[in-house]
Design an enzyme around this catalytic site. Sequence first.
Site, PDB file in Angstrom:
ATOM      1  N   GLU A   1      34.430  26.560  49.729  1.00 51.22           N
ATOM      2  CA  GLU A   1      33.963  27.821  49.141  1.00 51.22           C
ATOM      3  C   GLU A   1      33.359  27.660  47.761  1.00 51.22           C
ATOM      4  O   GLU A   1      32.449  28.390  47.412  1.00 51.22           O
ATOM      5  CB  GLU A   1      35.028  28.920  49.194  1.00 51.22           C
ATOM      6  CG  GLU A   1      36.325  28.650  48.500  1.00 51.22           C
ATOM      7  CD  GLU A   1      37.370  29.766  48.736  1.00 51.22           C
ATOM      8  OE1 GLU A   1      37.049  30.834  49.264  1.00 51.22           O
ATOM      9  OE2 GLU A   1      38.529  29.529  48.361  1.00 51.22           O
TER      10      GLU A   1
ATOM     11  N   ASN B   1      30.826  51.867  47.253  1.00 54.44           N
ATOM     12  CA  ASN B   1      31.456  50.653  47.772  1.00 54.44           C
ATOM     13  C   ASN B   1      31.996  51.018  49.145  1.00 54.44           C
ATOM     14  O   ASN B   1      32.769  51.965  49.262  1.00 54.44           O
ATOM     15  CB  ASN B   1      32.591  50.233  46.827  1.00 54.44           C
ATOM     16  CG  ASN B   1      33.489  49.168  47.430  1.00 54.44           C
ATOM     17  OD1 ASN B   1      33.044  48.382  48.254  1.00 54.44           O
ATOM     18  ND2 ASN B   1      34.745  49.149  47.006  1.00 54.44           N
ATOM     19  N   GLY B   2      31.585  50.253  50.174  1.00 53.49           N
ATOM     20  CA  GLY B   2      32.071  50.546  51.526  1.00 53.49           C
ATOM     21  C   GLY B   2      30.922  50.567  52.507  1.00 53.49           C
ATOM     22  O   GLY B   2      29.826  50.089  52.200  1.00 53.49           O
TER      23      GLY B   2
ATOM     24  N   GLU C   1      44.044  24.864  53.430  1.00 54.18           N
ATOM     25  CA  GLU C   1      43.743  25.539  52.166  1.00 54.18           C
ATOM     26  C   GLU C   1      42.904  24.626  51.260  1.00 54.18           C
ATOM     27  O   GLU C   1      41.960  25.080  50.609  1.00 54.18           O
ATOM     28  CB  GLU C   1      45.061  25.963  51.493  1.00 54.18           C
ATOM     29  CG  GLU C   1      44.957  26.605  50.137  1.00 54.18           C
ATOM     30  CD  GLU C   1      44.105  27.879  50.078  1.00 54.18           C
ATOM     31  OE1 GLU C   1      43.718  28.405  51.124  1.00 54.18           O
ATOM     32  OE2 GLU C   1      43.817  28.322  48.959  1.00 54.18           O
TER      33      GLU C   1
ATOM     34  N   LYS D   1      39.166  25.487  49.870  1.00 56.76           N
ATOM     35  CA  LYS D   1      38.815  25.503  48.433  1.00 56.76           C
ATOM     36  C   LYS D   1      37.539  24.707  48.201  1.00 56.76           C
ATOM     37  O   LYS D   1      36.647  25.132  47.473  1.00 56.76           O
ATOM     38  CB  LYS D   1      39.937  24.897  47.569  1.00 56.76           C
ATOM     39  CG  LYS D   1      41.199  25.692  47.422  1.00 56.76           C
ATOM     40  CD  LYS D   1      41.068  26.926  46.568  1.00 56.76           C
ATOM     41  CE  LYS D   1      40.657  28.101  47.357  1.00 56.76           C
ATOM     42  NZ  LYS D   1      41.537  29.016  47.916  1.00 56.76           N
TER      43      LYS D   1
ATOM     44  N   CYS E   1      31.811  45.137  46.380  1.00 52.86           N
ATOM     45  CA  CYS E   1      31.063  45.968  45.452  1.00 52.86           C
ATOM     46  C   CYS E   1      32.028  46.496  44.398  1.00 52.86           C
ATOM     47  O   CYS E   1      33.163  46.838  44.701  1.00 52.86           O
ATOM     48  CB  CYS E   1      30.371  47.164  46.092  1.00 52.86           C
ATOM     49  SG  CYS E   1      29.117  46.723  47.287  1.00 52.86           S
TER      50      CYS E   1
ATOM     51  N   TRP F   1      27.748  43.655  46.706  1.00 54.78           N
ATOM     52  CA  TRP F   1      27.870  42.601  47.720  1.00 54.78           C
ATOM     53  C   TRP F   1      27.217  43.191  48.954  1.00 54.78           C
ATOM     54  O   TRP F   1      27.731  44.113  49.564  1.00 54.78           O
ATOM     55  CB  TRP F   1      29.342  42.275  47.966  1.00 54.78           C
ATOM     56  CG  TRP F   1      29.542  41.084  48.845  1.00 54.78           C
ATOM     57  CD1 TRP F   1      29.609  39.773  48.464  1.00 54.78           C
ATOM     58  CD2 TRP F   1      29.728  41.098  50.271  1.00 54.78           C
ATOM     59  NE1 TRP F   1      29.809  38.976  49.565  1.00 54.78           N
ATOM     60  CE2 TRP F   1      29.880  39.757  50.685  1.00 54.78           C
ATOM     61  CE3 TRP F   1      29.761  42.099  51.236  1.00 54.78           C
ATOM     62  CZ2 TRP F   1      30.087  39.401  52.017  1.00 54.78           C
ATOM     63  CZ3 TRP F   1      29.954  41.738  52.573  1.00 54.78           C
ATOM     64  CH2 TRP F   1      30.116  40.400  52.943  1.00 54.78           C
TER      65      TRP F   1
ATOM     66  N   HIS G   1      41.530  13.737  68.288  1.00 50.50           N
ATOM     67  CA  HIS G   1      40.886  14.502  69.359  1.00 50.50           C
ATOM     68  C   HIS G   1      39.537  15.066  68.928  1.00 50.50           C
ATOM     69  O   HIS G   1      39.111  16.099  69.427  1.00 50.50           O
ATOM     70  CB  HIS G   1      41.824  15.619  69.822  1.00 50.50           C
ATOM     71  CG  HIS G   1      43.122  15.097  70.332  1.00 50.50           C
ATOM     72  ND1 HIS G   1      43.235  14.439  71.532  1.00 50.50           N
ATOM     73  CD2 HIS G   1      44.359  15.066  69.770  1.00 50.50           C
ATOM     74  CE1 HIS G   1      44.492  14.062  71.702  1.00 50.50           C
ATOM     75  NE2 HIS G   1      45.189  14.423  70.643  1.00 50.50           N
TER      76      HIS G   1
ATOM     77  N   LYS H   1      35.617  38.581  46.215  1.00 52.45           N
ATOM     78  CA  LYS H   1      37.064  38.447  46.050  1.00 52.45           C
ATOM     79  C   LYS H   1      37.813  39.397  46.966  1.00 52.45           C
ATOM     80  O   LYS H   1      38.848  39.063  47.521  1.00 52.45           O
ATOM     81  CB  LYS H   1      37.394  38.773  44.587  1.00 52.45           C
ATOM     82  CG  LYS H   1      38.849  38.674  44.246  1.00 52.45           C
ATOM     83  CD  LYS H   1      39.176  37.275  43.843  1.00 52.45           C
ATOM     84  CE  LYS H   1      40.643  37.007  43.722  1.00 52.45           C
ATOM     85  NZ  LYS H   1      40.982  35.684  44.224  1.00 52.45           N
TER      86      LYS H   1
ATOM     87  N   ARG I   1      33.913  41.092  42.640  1.00 48.98           N
ATOM     88  CA  ARG I   1      33.855  41.840  43.889  1.00 48.98           C
ATOM     89  C   ARG I   1      32.496  41.699  44.591  1.00 48.98           C
ATOM     90  O   ARG I   1      32.345  42.105  45.746  1.00 48.98           O
ATOM     91  CB  ARG I   1      34.106  43.331  43.618  1.00 48.98           C
ATOM     92  CG  ARG I   1      35.427  43.605  42.980  1.00 48.98           C
ATOM     93  CD  ARG I   1      35.591  45.074  42.705  1.00 48.98           C
ATOM     94  NE  ARG I   1      35.666  45.827  43.932  1.00 48.98           N
ATOM     95  CZ  ARG I   1      36.770  46.017  44.633  1.00 48.98           C
ATOM     96  NH1 ARG I   1      37.900  45.527  44.212  1.00 48.98           N
ATOM     97  NH2 ARG I   1      36.753  46.705  45.744  1.00 48.98           N
TER      98      ARG I   1
HETATM   99  C1  G6P Z   1      38.293  36.830  50.441  1.00 51.46           C
HETATM  100  C2  G6P Z   1      38.655  36.043  49.202  1.00 51.46           C
HETATM  101  C3  G6P Z   1      39.776  35.055  49.534  1.00 51.46           C
HETATM  102  C4  G6P Z   1      40.958  35.775  50.127  1.00 51.46           C
HETATM  103  C5  G6P Z   1      40.566  36.631  51.324  1.00 51.46           C
HETATM  104  C6  G6P Z   1      41.692  37.563  51.727  1.00 51.46           C
HETATM  105  O1  G6P Z   1      37.692  36.012  51.366  1.00 51.46           O
HETATM  106  O2  G6P Z   1      37.525  35.357  48.716  1.00 51.46           O
HETATM  107  O3  G6P Z   1      40.169  34.380  48.351  1.00 51.46           O
HETATM  108  O4  G6P Z   1      41.917  34.844  50.516  1.00 51.46           O
HETATM  109  O5  G6P Z   1      39.448  37.461  50.999  1.00 51.46           O
HETATM  110  O6  G6P Z   1      41.905  38.479  50.687  1.00 51.46           O
HETATM  111  P1  G6P Z   1      43.264  39.170  50.353  1.00 51.46           P
HETATM  112  O7  G6P Z   1      42.976  39.961  49.114  1.00 51.46           O
HETATM  113  O8  G6P Z   1      43.602  40.025  51.526  1.00 51.46           O
HETATM  114  O9  G6P Z   1      44.275  38.117  50.128  1.00 51.46           O
END
Ligand code: G6P
Length: 615
Positions: A495, A101-102, A488, A492, A2, A75, A511, A610, A27
């Site tokens: 997501e 937010n929270g 990773e 990507k 948020c 969010w 396996h 994010k 956010r």
């Molecule tokens: C969310 C974001 C990711 C990030 C993760 C951890 O899921 O979408 O891109 O890697 O949080 O966030 P941080 O800010 O702790 O790296």
Amino acid sequence: MCGIVGYIGDREAFPILIKGLQRLEYRGYDSAGVALISDASELQIYKKKGKVSELMAATTSQNRSGRIGIGHTRWATHGEPNDINSHPHSSQNKNLVIIHNGIIENYAALKSGLSKRGHTFISDTDTEVLIHLIEDIKEHEGLKLGHAVQAALRQVVGAYAIVVMDKEDPETLVAAKKGSPMVIGIGSTGDFFIASDASPIVEYTKNVVYLEDEQVAVLRKGKALKIRNLKDKEITPYVQKLTIELEAIEKGGYDHFMLKEIYEQPRSIKDSMRGRLIADEAKVQLGGIVDYEAHFKQAKRIIIIGCGTSWHAGLVGEYLFEELARIPVEVEYASEFRYRNPILFSDDIVIAVSQSGETADTLAAIELAKQKGAKIIGICNVVGSSIARASHAGSYTHAGPEIGVASTKAFTAQVTVLTLMALHIARLKAGISDSRYRQMLYEMETIPAKVEAVLKTSPSIKDIASTYKDVKNALYLGRGITFPVALEGALKLKEISYIHAEGYPAAEMKHGPIALIDEDMPVVVIATKGANYEKVLSNIQEVKARKGKIIAVVTEGDTEVKSMADHCIEIPETDEYLSPLLSVIPLQLLSYEIAVMRGCNVDQPRNLAKSVTVE
Ligand code: G6P
């Protein structure tokens, strides 16, 4: 998650709030809303499911005037994303409005108490309960808004960053926070800006105050900022100068923030190394951890914690610290670590990796590790963030603001800092030979230019993307230090393009995942030169024998993989332990191109945020 913004001053609030919300949309973007009090003391609330642009379009014919206002981009946690659950929320008498937010964890108990006192609720949110509680206290105890907010928050369990506005007092905004970030910008004409991070504020002022947990700020137009804690102790605001520039948070001609951030990596990696890597003097300097070098030297174990991409960077860190510094490393999801009563010793070092520095699980894991006596080293991107402040020491990644939800440049910056740290500690412990140390430092200096070279492979990656853009599944394989890169790469793709993808250690494929392989299955293999190269060749053969399609990331000049793979992406040769900084780039580009071709919203993928400030 948020995003929250607020403004009070002499300017029209609506454009400031909307622009701020757009900057904070990373956010959360389930719904958006604003509340304004006009000069005629009329309170207007506009809120809507969907993006900020939709809110803007829906309100063009409305009266959006007012010099005080609050805004929110959501969010969803409590209650589905719809118009009613969108913020701002109003109190029973409709005079008070709030953005939040929270999560208010004890909202159900508070709600039932308030219901018994005649309050009725229209949304499913915890936030609406909080504004009713504030009103209840304000009315019954005859308190001013700031004191009512303090009293209400004393009853709250959970995390919050809130801004409250009172129709009856259009000269005041009250803001408070605990566990969720909040920045207050001090304007030059007696005006104030509030936001979840500095990006909505930087355009107007560089003077900011980062509110601390359990502090309540009262902002009155033309008056000095007043801050008190929940115990009613007055706090002198600590005004800091923002260092970010406006250009850093704008797209700069790129179609998406993600693409801009991918292309920024030669610079961001350089910035992560700046002043820290002095190859000619065979030196790594990490000012932020100097006081903890002795702890590192004595540490029998390092535990790296993080979430998402930061957890992947932590996995790369495991290979680096174990290989170079010969310290055993465990890498843990912060969300698991915090709830499993982990065994920690006072000579353990816990490295917390986080781009935002606000991830709730990582923050809670740090607090737990601190209670158990471990030393916490933070690796954060956002300066002054909660995790940076909660750590005993640390090193910022200096990648600059990352806006795209899918993390790219933050990952390479985290890996850069972990590499520098591992090399530095290895040197302190005399765990690395002088020649290897020097060689790696020189090699690190060449990485930004080599990343530049990898970015030039983008046209061929676009071709590969167009071939595979409609697949349903994909497998990513790596071995050794490239295994986390495979994870990773898969993340990507998942997501931002919503294609199911799995990252696997190449040999583990036998396996289970091998059962998925057929002629429709693309398998992305990181097959760069290194200790496991020959083994990876065998894994590629295993895929080919089952008609899978191989997209290989190879070292420049490789001919062996080329003869087997369907597609090859060449990256410059480098030390195996620095190779993740290069091999991840084509995977970022591949997922980006596929997502664009599928018409996905690259910068704001569905359901994601994010900065995950809820557990
Ligand atoms: C969310 C974001 C990711 C990030 C993760 C951890 O899921 O979408 O891109 O890697 O949080 O966030 P941080 O800010 O702790 O790296």
